[in-house]
Design a protein around this motif. Sequence first.
Motif, PDB file in Angstrom:
ATOM      1  N   SER A 128      41.371  35.714 -12.716  1.00  0.00           N
ATOM      2  CA  SER A 128      41.086  34.278 -12.636  1.00  0.00           C
ATOM      3  C   SER A 128      42.203  33.534 -11.917  1.00  0.00           C
ATOM      4  N   HIS A 129      43.445  33.964 -12.145  1.00  0.00           N
ATOM      5  CA  HIS A 129      44.567  33.337 -11.453  1.00  0.00           C
ATOM      6  C   HIS A 129      44.510  33.647  -9.953  1.00  0.00           C
ATOM      7  N   PHE A 132      41.775  31.410  -8.537  1.00  0.00           N
ATOM      8  CA  PHE A 132      42.178  30.015  -8.366  1.00  0.00           C
ATOM      9  C   PHE A 132      43.120  29.839  -7.174  1.00  0.00           C
ATOM     10  N   MET A 138      39.958  24.716  -4.960  1.00  0.00           N
ATOM     11  CA  MET A 138      39.184  25.412  -5.987  1.00  0.00           C
ATOM     12  C   MET A 138      38.980  24.486  -7.183  1.00  0.00           C
ATOM     13  N   VAL A 143      36.576  27.716 -11.641  1.00  0.00           N
ATOM     14  CA  VAL A 143      37.499  28.667 -12.268  1.00  0.00           C
ATOM     15  C   VAL A 143      37.067  28.962 -13.701  1.00  0.00           C
ATOM     16  N   LEU A 185      45.845  23.084 -14.660  1.00  0.00           N
ATOM     17  CA  LEU A 185      45.547  23.436 -13.273  1.00  0.00           C
ATOM     18  C   LEU A 185      46.274  22.568 -12.232  1.00  0.00           C
ATOM     19  N   ARG A 189      48.550  24.431  -9.619  1.00  0.00           N
ATOM     20  CA  ARG A 189      48.274  24.295  -8.189  1.00  0.00           C
ATOM     21  C   ARG A 189      49.535  23.871  -7.432  1.00  0.00           C
TER      22      ARG A 189
END
Length: 214
Positions: A128-129, A132, A138, A143, A185, A189
């Motif tokens: 998942s990381h 993303f 994204m 996600v 997130l 990010r």
Amino acid sequence: MNRETLSKQISCLLNIAYVPKLEDYLIHPQINIITKHKLWALNAINASIREPKLSQWDYLGKNDVEVFLKLSEYKAIQKFIGCTLKQNVKGNAKTVFVELMVSVHKFCNDHNFDVEKSGATLSQFYLSHLYFTSSFNMPPETVYIFFKEHTMCHTLPFPPNSNIFSLKDAKDLMEFFYQSYIRNLPLIRYLCLPNFTLCFNFCTLKASTTEEKS
């Protein structure tokens, strides 16, 4: 992984001597295919992410998971996770991933997950990381759905899925993913993806309105 850890990383950005480069991140553009006339800041990262399916050993093999779960000291856990990353991953991108997997290690131990459940959990967070950080744009919903579909693959009892997790395990795992990852997130990010600033130098020419005197 809590917000204090991420905030501390951001507060240190202006004080570090190391300047992040594109090559430092988990997924980055293939430099050899980027032509000279293109700007990295304007190019989307092309990363092939497969559809969710059984993936309990995608991050660590079964033997490695057994060793990982037996670790109890914080520094030993950090070192083990760091050794699983490629050498080019550096700076804040590496720190965030290490802290993320440290929190997953604690979650697995707190919930008495066995080797198979822990392997699936670690792989889900890892994939998942990667998912993303594979794109600059994204959405959080995407996600979350990506992680949820992996969870369902390890929860539903009919083929080709497997009931590795119970319904309670799946619920606890989804809540933990939301609390530790989705809510952070914006900070993730900022720390894990390249940040660009485009600067253009220009000057204005002021037309002269003064007439020459005869």
